[in-house]
Design a protein around this motif. Structure first.
Motif, PDB file in Angstrom:
ATOM      1  N   SER A 103      -1.297  -0.836  -4.369  1.00  0.00           N
ATOM      2  CA  SER A 103      -2.293   0.235  -4.419  1.00  0.00           C
ATOM      3  C   SER A 103      -1.710   1.528  -3.867  1.00  0.00           C
ATOM      4  O   SER A 103      -0.780   1.519  -3.060  1.00  0.00           O
ATOM      5  N   LYS A 104      -2.267   2.619  -4.345  1.00  0.00           N
ATOM      6  CA  LYS A 104      -1.859   3.943  -3.887  1.00  0.00           C
ATOM      7  C   LYS A 104      -3.129   4.749  -3.643  1.00  0.00           C
ATOM      8  O   LYS A 104      -3.993   4.828  -4.516  1.00  0.00           O
ATOM      9  N   ASP A 105      -3.234   5.299  -2.452  1.00  0.00           N
ATOM     10  CA  ASP A 105      -4.410   6.079  -2.067  1.00  0.00           C
ATOM     11  C   ASP A 105      -5.702   5.309  -2.319  1.00  0.00           C
ATOM     12  O   ASP A 105      -6.691   5.866  -2.788  1.00  0.00           O
ATOM     13  N   LYS A 107       0.836  -1.198   0.000  1.00  0.00           N
ATOM     14  CA  LYS A 107       0.000   0.000   0.000  1.00  0.00           C
ATOM     15  C   LYS A 107       0.869   1.245   0.000  1.00  0.00           C
ATOM     16  O   LYS A 107       2.079   1.177   0.222  1.00  0.00           O
ATOM     17  N   SER A 108       0.224   2.377  -0.211  1.00  0.00           N
ATOM     18  CA  SER A 108       0.916   3.662  -0.113  1.00  0.00           C
ATOM     19  C   SER A 108       1.696   3.714   1.188  1.00  0.00           C
ATOM     20  O   SER A 108       1.219   3.267   2.216  1.00  0.00           O
ATOM     21  N   GLY A 109       2.878   4.259   1.131  1.00  0.00           N
ATOM     22  CA  GLY A 109       3.700   4.342   2.327  1.00  0.00           C
ATOM     23  C   GLY A 109       4.533   3.103   2.564  1.00  0.00           C
ATOM     24  O   GLY A 109       5.292   3.028   3.514  1.00  0.00           O
TER      25      GLY A 109
END
Length: 167
Positions: A150-152, A78-80
């Motif tokens: 995934s992002k955001d 994931k994001s981060g």
């Protein structure tokens, strides 16, 4: 690219098939709260992924499976940079077996859902990535890693990688 080393993940998920239906759980708590998902959970200390998934299916649905087939792993980033993953299993019940649904449990509501409904491209009621990998785990014999990035909250990358022995 094949993995040559064992994979150790914290979670399992099982899709129990009967004819053209899958037994799913609409979860009452995170993650995937309010969405239909397979049965499964966290691997306990000293437990194998198979032992975990058999225990979780019994705890969540009171179904005593003799066996479930490991079909690979689902992993996500994931994001981060947070990462996670789970071993994915399939079990099949004979069509003659009757399991009364819908059934309310401590985890949520269990019900049989048609595969075509689960994988429909406009279905927003299932855990987001299930339609991407469910057909392959049901139709193919191999084991794969299903990688999602995934992002955001938006899927930006998905790929399938063949696996060797994973545990």
């Amino acid at each position: 690219m094949k993995r040559n080393t064992p994979v150790f993940l914290e979670y399992t998920i099982c899709f129990i098939k009967r004819g053209d239906e899958i037994l799913l759980l609409n979860r009452e708590s995170p993650s995937w709260m309010g969405r239909w998902n397979g049965l499964g959970g966290k691997i306990e200390n000293g437990e194998s992924p198979l032992e975990c998934v058999l225990r979780e299916v019994y705890e969540e649905a009171e179904i005593q499976l003799e066996h479930a087939e490991c079909k690979g792993i689902v992993s996500w980033t994931k994001s981060g940079g947070s990462k996670g993953g789970m071993y994915v299993f399939v079990a099949e019940l004979p069509e003659a077996i009757h399991y009364e649904t819908p059934k309310k449990t401590d985890e949520g509501i269990i019900d049989w859902k048609e595969i075509s409904w689960i994988i429909h491209p406009e279905n927003r009621g299932v855990a987001a990535h299930i339609p991407s990998f469910l057909p392959k785990i049901l139709e193919e014999d191999g084991r794969y890693e299903y990688q999602f990035v995934s992002k955001d909250g938006e899927l930006i990358c998905y790929k399938t990688i063949p696996l060797g022995e994973i545990y």
